[in-house]
Design a protein around this motif. Structure first.
Motif, PDB file in Angstrom:
ATOM      1  N   SER A  88       0.816  -1.267   0.090  1.00 23.28           N
ATOM      2  CA  SER A  88       0.044  -0.094  -0.147  1.00 23.28           C
ATOM      3  C   SER A  88       1.101   1.259   0.125  1.00 23.28           C
ATOM      4  O   SER A  88       0.525   2.182  -0.755  1.00 23.28           O
ATOM      5  CB  SER A  88      -0.784   0.083   1.215  1.00 23.28           C
ATOM      6  N   ILE A  89       1.975   1.390   0.777  1.00 18.83           N
ATOM      7  CA  ILE A  89       2.822   2.286   0.785  1.00 18.83           C
ATOM      8  C   ILE A  89       3.491   2.464  -0.588  1.00 18.83           C
ATOM      9  O   ILE A  89       3.565   3.666  -1.122  1.00 18.83           O
ATOM     10  CB  ILE A  89       4.123   2.223   1.662  1.00 18.83           C
ATOM     11  N   ALA A  90       3.942   1.471  -1.147  1.00 23.08           N
ATOM     12  CA  ALA A  90       4.688   1.684  -2.593  1.00 23.08           C
ATOM     13  C   ALA A  90       3.668   2.110  -3.664  1.00 23.08           C
ATOM     14  O   ALA A  90       3.870   2.810  -4.457  1.00 23.08           O
ATOM     15  CB  ALA A  90       5.009   0.301  -2.988  1.00 23.08           C
ATOM     16  N   ALA A  91       2.386   1.675  -3.541  1.00 21.00           N
ATOM     17  CA  ALA A  91       1.363   2.379  -4.354  1.00 21.00           C
ATOM     18  C   ALA A  91       1.168   3.596  -4.328  1.00 21.00           C
ATOM     19  O   ALA A  91       0.675   4.319  -5.438  1.00 21.00           O
ATOM     20  CB  ALA A  91       0.019   1.475  -3.956  1.00 21.00           C
ATOM     21  N   TYR A  92       1.553   4.369  -3.476  1.00 19.45           N
ATOM     22  CA  TYR A  92       1.535   5.871  -3.124  1.00 19.45           C
ATOM     23  C   TYR A  92       2.998   6.478  -3.429  1.00 19.45           C
ATOM     24  O   TYR A  92       3.119   7.502  -2.743  1.00 19.45           O
ATOM     25  CB  TYR A  92       0.618   6.171  -2.201  1.00 19.45           C
ATOM     26  N   ASP A  93       3.902   5.788  -3.729  1.00 15.91           N
ATOM     27  CA  ASP A  93       5.174   6.318  -4.136  1.00 15.91           C
ATOM     28  C   ASP A  93       5.947   6.372  -2.851  1.00 15.91           C
ATOM     29  O   ASP A  93       6.978   7.362  -2.805  1.00 15.91           O
ATOM     30  CB  ASP A  93       4.981   7.861  -4.860  1.00 15.91           C
ATOM     31  N   GLY A  94       5.454   5.717  -1.695  1.00 14.37           N
ATOM     32  CA  GLY A  94       6.303   5.747  -0.539  1.00 14.37           C
ATOM     33  C   GLY A  94       7.168   4.830  -0.255  1.00 14.37           C
ATOM     34  O   GLY A  94       7.350   3.966  -1.045  1.00 14.37           O
ATOM     35  N   LYS A  95       8.054   4.992   0.805  1.00 10.39           N
ATOM     36  CA  LYS A  95       9.101   3.963   1.194  1.00 10.39           C
ATOM     37  C   LYS A  95       9.220   4.163   2.710  1.00 10.39           C
ATOM     38  O   LYS A  95       9.067   5.037   3.288  1.00 10.39           O
ATOM     39  CB  LYS A  95      10.271   4.029   0.441  1.00 10.39           C
ATOM     40  N   PHE A  96       9.645   2.953   3.222  1.00 12.01           N
ATOM     41  CA  PHE A  96      10.038   2.902   4.577  1.00 12.01           C
ATOM     42  C   PHE A  96      11.400   3.574   4.586  1.00 12.01           C
ATOM     43  O   PHE A  96      12.492   3.270   3.899  1.00 12.01           O
ATOM     44  CB  PHE A  96      10.203   1.669   5.048  1.00 12.01           C
ATOM     45  N   VAL A  97      11.723   4.746   5.777  1.00 17.72           N
ATOM     46  CA  VAL A  97      12.987   4.931   6.039  1.00 17.72           C
ATOM     47  C   VAL A  97      13.530   4.290   7.327  1.00 17.72           C
ATOM     48  O   VAL A  97      14.621   3.995   7.371  1.00 17.72           O
ATOM     49  CB  VAL A  97      12.886   6.419   6.333  1.00 17.72           C
ATOM     50  N   VAL A  98      12.322   4.243   8.229  1.00 18.67           N
ATOM     51  CA  VAL A  98      12.699   3.430   9.420  1.00 18.67           C
ATOM     52  C   VAL A  98      11.701   2.417   9.805  1.00 18.67           C
ATOM     53  O   VAL A  98      10.548   2.870   9.438  1.00 18.67           O
ATOM     54  CB  VAL A  98      12.909   4.403  10.625  1.00 18.67           C
ATOM     55  N   ARG A  99      11.923   1.161  10.054  1.00 18.81           N
ATOM     56  CA  ARG A  99      11.070   0.149  10.289  1.00 18.81           C
ATOM     57  C   ARG A  99      11.340  -0.534  11.612  1.00 18.81           C
ATOM     58  O   ARG A  99      11.771  -1.727  11.424  1.00 18.81           O
ATOM     59  CB  ARG A  99      10.815  -0.501   9.002  1.00 18.81           C
ATOM     60  N   GLY A 100      10.953  -0.027  12.793  1.00 19.65           N
ATOM     61  CA  GLY A 100      11.150  -0.723  13.871  1.00 19.65           C
ATOM     62  C   GLY A 100      12.670  -1.101  14.491  1.00 19.65           C
ATOM     63  O   GLY A 100      12.555  -2.033  15.126  1.00 19.65           O
TER      64      GLY A 100
END
Length: 97
Positions: free
Chosen positions: A27-39
């Motif tokens: 869902s994030i990739a579908a809106y041109d987003g990406k993880f910078v920090v993930r837990g």
């Protein structure tokens, strides 16, 4: 201008939260987003802020981040997260030099 979604998460149902983590990346990739920090691990440098889990997402714009948050692609995952964790989430504009 880029935008960041900053999320502090306290997981209350680890099993359901694992399901949430399966739905979110697409869902994030579908809106041109990406993880910078993930837990990743955190260390408090000042004050008493010690989040159980911290996530930072990057999107091209605040509008794109809002579109993701309100999207049908994220709706199922959002519902799971809201049942499986206590969350504080904000969107902030990036800094352009």
């Amino acid at each position: 201008m880029s935008a960041f979604v900053v999320v502090e998460i306290e997981i209350t149902d680890p099993v359901a939260y694992e399901e949430y983590k399966l739905y979110t990346p697409g869902s994030i990739a579908a809106y041109d987003g990406k993880f910078v920090v993930r837990g990743g691990s955190t260390e408090s440098l000042e004050g008493n802020w010690n989040p159980q889990r911290l996530v930072v997402l990057e999107f091209p714009t605040v509008e794109r981040a809002r579109e993701w948050w309100n999207s049908p692609e994220y709706a199922k995952a959002k519902g799971i997260r809201q049942r499986a964790a206590h969350t504080k989430m904000l969107v902030v504009e990036g800094f352009e030099q």
